[in-house]
Design a protein around this motif. Structure first.
Motif, mmCIF file in Angstrom:
data_model
loop_
_atom_site.group_PDB
_atom_site.id
_atom_site.type_symbol
_atom_site.label_atom_id
_atom_site.label_comp_id
_atom_site.label_asym_id
_atom_site.label_seq_id
_atom_site.Cartn_x
_atom_site.Cartn_y
_atom_site.Cartn_z
ATOM 1 N N ASP A 61 -53.273 73.125 -6.996
ATOM 2 C CA ASP A 61 -53.657 73.816 -5.764
ATOM 3 C C ASP A 61 -52.670 74.921 -5.385
ATOM 4 O OD1 ASP A 61 -51.453 72.500 -4.737
ATOM 5 O OD2 ASP A 61 -52.596 71.154 -3.440
ATOM 6 N N ARG A 62 -51.593 75.051 -6.184
ATOM 7 C CA ARG A 62 -50.572 76.086 -5.982
ATOM 8 C C ARG A 62 -49.886 75.972 -4.630
ATOM 9 N NH1 ARG A 62 -50.763 79.717 -9.967
ATOM 10 N NH2 ARG A 62 -49.523 81.236 -8.780
ATOM 11 N N ARG A 63 -49.899 74.774 -4.062
ATOM 12 C CA ARG A 63 -49.260 74.551 -2.764
ATOM 13 C C ARG A 63 -48.091 73.578 -2.871
ATOM 14 N NH1 ARG A 63 -53.855 72.795 1.292
ATOM 15 N NH2 ARG A 63 -52.053 72.835 2.716
ATOM 16 N N HIS A 64 -47.896 73.010 -4.066
ATOM 17 C CA HIS A 64 -46.813 72.045 -4.286
ATOM 18 C C HIS A 64 -46.094 72.380 -5.585
ATOM 19 C CE1 HIS A 64 -49.846 70.004 -1.773
ATOM 20 N NE2 HIS A 64 -48.818 69.432 -1.185
ATOM 21 N N VAL A 65 -44.909 71.805 -5.724
ATOM 22 C CA VAL A 65 -44.081 72.050 -6.901
ATOM 23 C C VAL A 65 -43.748 70.718 -7.562
ATOM 24 C CG1 VAL A 65 -41.836 72.889 -7.726
ATOM 25 C CG2 VAL A 65 -43.046 74.139 -5.946
ATOM 26 N N PHE A 66 -43.885 70.659 -8.877
ATOM 27 C CA PHE A 66 -43.417 69.518 -9.661
ATOM 28 C C PHE A 66 -42.146 69.966 -10.389
ATOM 29 C CE2 PHE A 66 -48.139 68.697 -9.828
ATOM 30 C CZ PHE A 66 -48.104 67.667 -8.902
ATOM 31 N N GLN A 67 -41.072 69.222 -10.199
ATOM 32 C CA GLN A 67 -39.772 69.627 -10.746
ATOM 33 C C GLN A 67 -39.160 68.515 -11.588
ATOM 34 O OE1 GLN A 67 -37.045 71.559 -8.030
ATOM 35 N NE2 GLN A 67 -35.254 70.644 -9.014
ATOM 36 N N VAL A 68 -38.649 68.884 -12.756
ATOM 37 C CA VAL A 68 -37.920 67.965 -13.638
ATOM 38 C C VAL A 68 -36.463 68.396 -13.683
ATOM 39 C CG1 VAL A 68 -37.679 67.068 -15.977
ATOM 40 C CG2 VAL A 68 -39.959 67.562 -15.071
ATOM 41 N N ASN A 69 -35.554 67.482 -13.400
ATOM 42 C CA ASN A 69 -34.118 67.727 -13.531
ATOM 43 C C ASN A 69 -33.597 67.033 -14.784
ATOM 44 O OD1 ASN A 69 -34.287 69.038 -11.105
ATOM 45 N ND2 ASN A 69 -32.677 67.841 -10.085
ATOM 46 N N LEU A 87 -43.951 66.823 -19.685
ATOM 47 C CA LEU A 87 -43.957 66.211 -18.353
ATOM 48 C C LEU A 87 -44.633 67.117 -17.336
ATOM 49 C CD1 LEU A 87 -40.316 64.807 -18.320
ATOM 50 C CD2 LEU A 87 -42.392 63.418 -18.156
ATOM 51 N N LEU A 88 -44.288 68.402 -17.362
ATOM 52 C CA LEU A 88 -44.841 69.329 -16.382
ATOM 53 C C LEU A 88 -46.330 69.577 -16.617
ATOM 54 C CD1 LEU A 88 -41.899 71.873 -16.066
ATOM 55 C CD2 LEU A 88 -42.542 70.042 -14.484
ATOM 56 N N VAL A 89 -46.744 69.655 -17.874
ATOM 57 C CA VAL A 89 -48.166 69.814 -18.177
ATOM 58 C C VAL A 89 -48.935 68.590 -17.680
ATOM 59 C CG1 VAL A 89 -49.860 69.871 -20.043
ATOM 60 C CG2 VAL A 89 -47.865 71.378 -20.126
ATOM 61 N N ALA A 90 -48.404 67.384 -17.962
ATOM 62 C CA ALA A 90 -49.074 66.158 -17.521
ATOM 63 C C ALA A 90 -49.112 66.067 -16.003
ATOM 64 C CB ALA A 90 -48.371 64.940 -18.112
ATOM 65 N N ALA A 91 -48.025 66.477 -15.348
ATOM 66 C CA ALA A 91 -47.986 66.438 -13.885
ATOM 67 C C ALA A 91 -49.043 67.361 -13.296
ATOM 68 C CB ALA A 91 -46.605 66.831 -13.399
ATOM 69 N N SER A 128 -52.363 66.431 -10.903
ATOM 70 C CA SER A 128 -51.921 66.840 -9.567
ATOM 71 C C SER A 128 -52.541 65.999 -8.457
ATOM 72 C CB SER A 128 -52.261 68.311 -9.322
ATOM 73 O OG SER A 128 -51.512 69.173 -10.132
ATOM 74 N N SER A 129 -53.849 65.832 -8.493
ATOM 75 C CA SER A 129 -54.513 65.125 -7.398
ATOM 76 C C SER A 129 -54.050 63.687 -7.302
ATOM 77 C CB SER A 129 -56.032 65.189 -7.576
ATOM 78 O OG SER A 129 -56.422 64.588 -8.803
ATOM 79 N N ARG A 130 -53.805 63.038 -8.432
ATOM 80 C CA ARG A 130 -53.361 61.641 -8.424
ATOM 81 C C ARG A 130 -51.931 61.522 -7.915
ATOM 82 N NH1 ARG A 130 -54.736 59.065 -14.184
ATOM 83 N NH2 ARG A 130 -53.994 57.181 -13.103
ATOM 84 N N LEU A 131 -51.079 62.476 -8.273
ATOM 85 C CA LEU A 131 -49.683 62.411 -7.859
ATOM 86 C C LEU A 131 -49.499 62.767 -6.386
ATOM 87 C CD1 LEU A 131 -47.902 64.044 -10.936
ATOM 88 C CD2 LEU A 131 -48.074 61.609 -10.377
ATOM 89 N N LEU A 132 -50.345 63.649 -5.871
ATOM 90 C CA LEU A 132 -50.156 64.149 -4.512
ATOM 91 C C LEU A 132 -50.931 63.361 -3.468
ATOM 92 C CD1 LEU A 132 -50.390 67.971 -5.264
ATOM 93 C CD2 LEU A 132 -48.311 66.628 -4.884
ATOM 94 N N SER A 133 -51.924 62.590 -3.893
ATOM 95 C CA SER A 133 -52.739 61.855 -2.922
ATOM 96 C C SER A 133 -52.086 60.531 -2.546
ATOM 97 C CB SER A 133 -54.133 61.596 -3.495
ATOM 98 O OG SER A 133 -54.049 60.768 -4.644
ATOM 99 N N GLY A 134 -52.464 60.019 -1.393
ATOM 100 C CA GLY A 134 -51.958 58.713 -0.959
ATOM 101 C C GLY A 134 -50.561 58.791 -0.385
ATOM 102 N N ASP A 135 -50.052 57.612 -0.033
ATOM 103 C CA ASP A 135 -48.757 57.526 0.631
ATOM 104 C C ASP A 135 -47.679 56.876 -0.227
ATOM 105 O OD1 ASP A 135 -49.855 58.610 2.994
ATOM 106 O OD2 ASP A 135 -50.599 56.623 3.585
ATOM 107 N N ALA A 136 -47.971 56.627 -1.521
ATOM 108 C CA ALA A 136 -46.985 55.948 -2.373
ATOM 109 C C ALA A 136 -45.701 56.757 -2.459
ATOM 110 C CB ALA A 136 -47.561 55.731 -3.761
ATOM 111 N N LEU A 137 -44.583 56.070 -2.323
ATOM 112 C CA LEU A 137 -43.279 56.729 -2.413
ATOM 113 C C LEU A 137 -42.935 57.074 -3.858
ATOM 114 C CD1 LEU A 137 -41.453 54.363 0.086
ATOM 115 C CD2 LEU A 137 -42.205 56.710 0.534
ATOM 116 N N LEU A 138 -43.291 56.170 -4.755
ATOM 117 C CA LEU A 138 -43.120 56.378 -6.190
ATOM 118 C C LEU A 138 -44.479 56.170 -6.850
ATOM 119 C CD1 LEU A 138 -39.832 54.309 -6.701
ATOM 120 C CD2 LEU A 138 -40.027 56.798 -6.865
ATOM 121 N N THR A 139 -44.924 57.156 -7.595
ATOM 122 C CA THR A 139 -46.239 57.104 -8.232
ATOM 123 C C THR A 139 -46.078 57.177 -9.741
ATOM 124 O OG1 THR A 139 -47.216 58.262 -6.349
ATOM 125 C CG2 THR A 139 -48.512 58.195 -8.362
#
Length: 221
Positions: free
Chosen positions: A13-21, A34-38, A42-53
């Motif tokens: 959605d170009r509104r969030h950033v996925f970052q790998v350190n 990792l970034l391609v998979a993220a 996107s929708s699965r990682l950003l939806s819901g309230d889980a602290l760790l997904t």
């Protein structure tokens, strides 16, 4: 910073950033995967309230990781001080192992932060698994213990040490919970007595070597 690298990608959605350190462990192929998979999830990682997904099924040649993991803002603090607005939309992405993550309802914010920083060490892309492990224990001899209702998160080495210290400590116990939510209890009465999910309503006596082997297996399988 020397030894510290990072890479990031925008979400679908170009509104969030996925970052790998990565600290002293940067692997361009792994990071790209990792970034391609993220982004694809996107929708699965950003939806819901889980602290760790986690997204199961992540694989990369030459690596044993089996999940893609993400920590939401508030669990990670990548940009909290210098770029607070960026912090709000950044999800920390890293490779992990299934055994390291309990169900979402097993984490308070404090638990998730401690897991992320102390146990998961997401910037180490060469790490071995550190299984999720919550422990309650009380030892009548050493006077050590953590017997509050929620227990404490620890590394497996702490569990093994406390199981060994039950030797000759009547009235003591160690209770531990794995990533599947299975709870096992060990008490001392001449021998180590194990009860819990795998034992039905009964209990069995074990030698220390067999008990330690059982505990290690239960944390990974």
């Amino acid at each position: 910073m020397p030894g510290l690298d990072f890479a990031a990608v925008l979400s679908e959605d170009r509104r969030h950033v996925f970052q790998v350190n990565a600290r002293d462990s940067y692997d361009e192929g792994l990071v790209r995967a990792l970034l391609v998979a993220a982004r694809e999830n996107s929708s699965r990682l950003l939806s819901g309230d889980a602290l760790l997904t986690t997204i199961p099924g992540f694989r990369h040649p030459g690596r044993d990781f089996d999940v893609l993991a993400a920590a939401r803002p508030g669990v990670h603090r990548y940009h909290e001080v210098q770029q607070p607005e960026l912090q709000k939309v950044t999800w920390a992405v890293f490779p992990g192992y299934e055994c390291e993550f309990a169900g979402p309802d097993h984490y308070s914010v404090e638990d998730a932060r401690e897991s992320f920083i102390r146990f998961l060490t997401p910037a180490n892309l060469d790490r071995a698994p550190v299984p999720f492990l919550r422990v309650r224990y009380d030892n009548t001899v050493t006077k050590g213990g953590a017997d509050g209702p929620d227990g404490v998160l620890v590394k497996p080495e702490t569990l093994y040490r406390e199981l060994e210290l039950l030797d000759g400590a009547p009235g003591s116990f160690v209770e531990f919970e794995n990533f599947r939510g299975q709870v096992f209890r060990v008490e001392w009465d001449v021998d180590w007595i194990l009860s819990g999910a795998a034992e039905g309503n009964g209990a069995r006596r074990l030698r220390l070597d067999d008990l330690l082997a059982f505990a290690a297996k239960s944390l990974h399988a």
